[in-house]
Design an enzyme around this catalytic site. Sequence first.
Site, PDB file in Angstrom:
ATOM      1  N   GLU A 163      37.429 -60.851 -56.837  1.00 54.95           N
ATOM      2  CA  GLU A 163      36.531 -61.190 -57.953  1.00 54.95           C
ATOM      3  C   GLU A 163      37.136 -60.854 -59.321  1.00 54.95           C
ATOM      4  O   GLU A 163      36.540 -60.141 -60.130  1.00 54.95           O
ATOM      5  CB  GLU A 163      35.183 -60.491 -57.749  1.00 54.95           C
ATOM      6  CG  GLU A 163      34.538 -60.909 -56.438  1.00 54.95           C
ATOM      7  CD  GLU A 163      33.262 -60.158 -56.074  1.00 54.95           C
ATOM      8  OE1 GLU A 163      32.791 -59.352 -56.892  1.00 54.95           O
ATOM      9  OE2 GLU A 163      32.739 -60.390 -54.964  1.00 54.95           O
ATOM     10  N   GLU A 270      33.573 -65.251 -46.750  1.00 53.99           N
ATOM     11  CA  GLU A 270      32.312 -64.478 -46.626  1.00 53.99           C
ATOM     12  C   GLU A 270      31.122 -65.416 -46.480  1.00 53.99           C
ATOM     13  O   GLU A 270      30.068 -65.220 -47.107  1.00 53.99           O
ATOM     14  CB  GLU A 270      32.128 -63.574 -47.858  1.00 53.99           C
ATOM     15  CG  GLU A 270      33.296 -62.662 -48.125  1.00 53.99           C
ATOM     16  CD  GLU A 270      33.112 -61.759 -49.345  1.00 53.99           C
ATOM     17  OE1 GLU A 270      31.976 -61.625 -49.827  1.00 53.99           O
ATOM     18  OE2 GLU A 270      34.118 -61.194 -49.793  1.00 53.99           O
TER      19      GLU A 270
HETATM   20  O1  9MR Z   1      27.867 -56.986 -47.835  1.00 50.09           O
HETATM   21  C1  9MR Z   1      28.463 -55.900 -48.523  1.00 50.09           C
HETATM   22  C2  9MR Z   1      27.461 -54.765 -48.690  1.00 50.09           C
HETATM   23  O2  9MR Z   1      27.081 -54.268 -47.426  1.00 50.09           O
HETATM   24  C3  9MR Z   1      28.074 -53.659 -49.540  1.00 50.09           C
HETATM   25  O3  9MR Z   1      27.092 -52.683 -49.812  1.00 50.09           O
HETATM   26  C4  9MR Z   1      28.596 -54.228 -50.860  1.00 50.09           C
HETATM   27  C5  9MR Z   1      29.321 -53.165 -51.667  1.00 50.09           C
HETATM   28  O4  9MR Z   1      30.409 -52.679 -50.964  1.00 50.09           O
HETATM   29  O5  9MR Z   1      29.496 -55.302 -50.620  1.00 50.09           O
HETATM   30  C6  9MR Z   1      28.936 -56.360 -49.877  1.00 50.09           C
HETATM   31  O6  9MR Z   1      29.938 -57.337 -49.660  1.00 50.09           O
HETATM   32  C7  9MR Z   1      30.384 -58.033 -50.814  1.00 50.09           C
HETATM   33  C8  9MR Z   1      31.866 -58.283 -50.651  1.00 50.09           C
HETATM   34  O7  9MR Z   1      32.554 -57.069 -50.436  1.00 50.09           O
HETATM   35  C9  9MR Z   1      32.443 -59.003 -51.846  1.00 50.09           C
HETATM   36  N1  9MR Z   1      31.698 -60.233 -52.094  1.00 50.09           N
HETATM   37  C10 9MR Z   1      30.262 -60.112 -52.184  1.00 50.09           C
HETATM   38  C11 9MR Z   1      29.714 -59.413 -50.946  1.00 50.09           C
HETATM   39  C12 9MR Z   1      28.194 -59.342 -50.982  1.00 50.09           C
HETATM   40  O8  9MR Z   1      27.770 -58.567 -52.065  1.00 50.09           O
END
Ligand code: 9MR
Length: 356
Positions: A163, A270
């Site tokens: 990101e 994702e």
């Molecule tokens: O799904 C993930 C969630 O469980 C975590 O709390 C969060 C922070 O680490 O990250 C979420 O995953 C994200 C991913 O790492 C990057 N793209 C967006 C995803 C959803 O927020």
Amino acid sequence: MSLPTSLYGLSRRSLLGSALALGACQPAAQSQTPTVSLPPLRSIAPFPVGTAVQAVHLTDPNLARLIAAQASQLTPEWEMKMEYIVRDDGTFRFEAPDAIAAFARTHGLGLFGHTLVWYAQTSPAFERLDEGRVSFAGAYRNYIHAVVGRYRGQAVGWDVVNEAVAEDGEGWRDSLWSQRLGAFDHMVLAFQNAREADPAAKLFLNDYNLEWIPKKRATFLRLVERLLAAGAPIDGVGTQTHVAADQAPGEIARTIAELGQFGLQVHVSEFDVSLSRAKGLRLNRLELERQQAGVYAEAAEAFMALPSRQRFAFSFWGLRDSESWLKREDAGDTPLPFDDQGRPKAAAVAWAAQVG
Ligand code: 9MR
């Protein structure tokens, strides 16, 4: 080979480690859609099928079985991020990602590392770094070497920078990393460090909303070009594809095709399709699910349209609805290919029809 055990390099203290309580199982799931029968996704798709997992998921026997049956590759959902790995004193912990890596080895699944550098995650240890002991760039290198080096020989790839592009597509995000190491240079450095740490792992730039905001997609594509021109060892591009059931038709396909233009590996990294976020649709649930299945089909078809050598993997952000991160936003959302009981939904069937 000795890997750094803290931001400061090797330290005896961190070797002692601390045990991680993996926590309890997820709450009991609720029933939803009628059952359909479908062969395992990994057996249908001519490319790796990934899913996000947390270590706690692997302690739920039903879910662990579903994951091993359906997926061929695992992405740790949060436990390979700085928020988990770096303790406040700058030492590292690896219990949860090690548990995921062990599960992958036991079941013959690939492991995809996520994520090394993310604007959204820093650590007090980086913020308060004692630069009398190690430079900021040295600590950054130690971190990447420790994490990537630990899974060297196992991880098939890494999200190196996650990101990087600003929300509206106007340039890149500001972060601790950009401030201390340079807006562009911190990315090049991350790719170089990751390559040194594991020359065989495929290295990715990963981002989201690329199908939703054309300007963001354009900035992302220009960044890839610039990284390539600077000689950064980037092997692939990831499009997270967190979308909603009212996603404009054609945009996912356009995004995947444009990402393919560099000849690099492409990772749908994702994938999930929210019903609750489909604000543009005033439809009943059945109709929303039909739209959702259409989005699953479009993404699968677009991924199949890439040359096979560029299809790195198609990863879902979880398999069962009950584990989706989107439940935190709306407990009624059902964005994933399997229902709470692990039964394939119409979305999974639509996806499978395009890849089989
Ligand atoms: O799904 C993930 C969630 O469980 C975590 O709390 C969060 C922070 O680490 O990250 C979420 O995953 C994200 C991913 O790492 C990057 N793209 C967006 C995803 C959803 O927020």
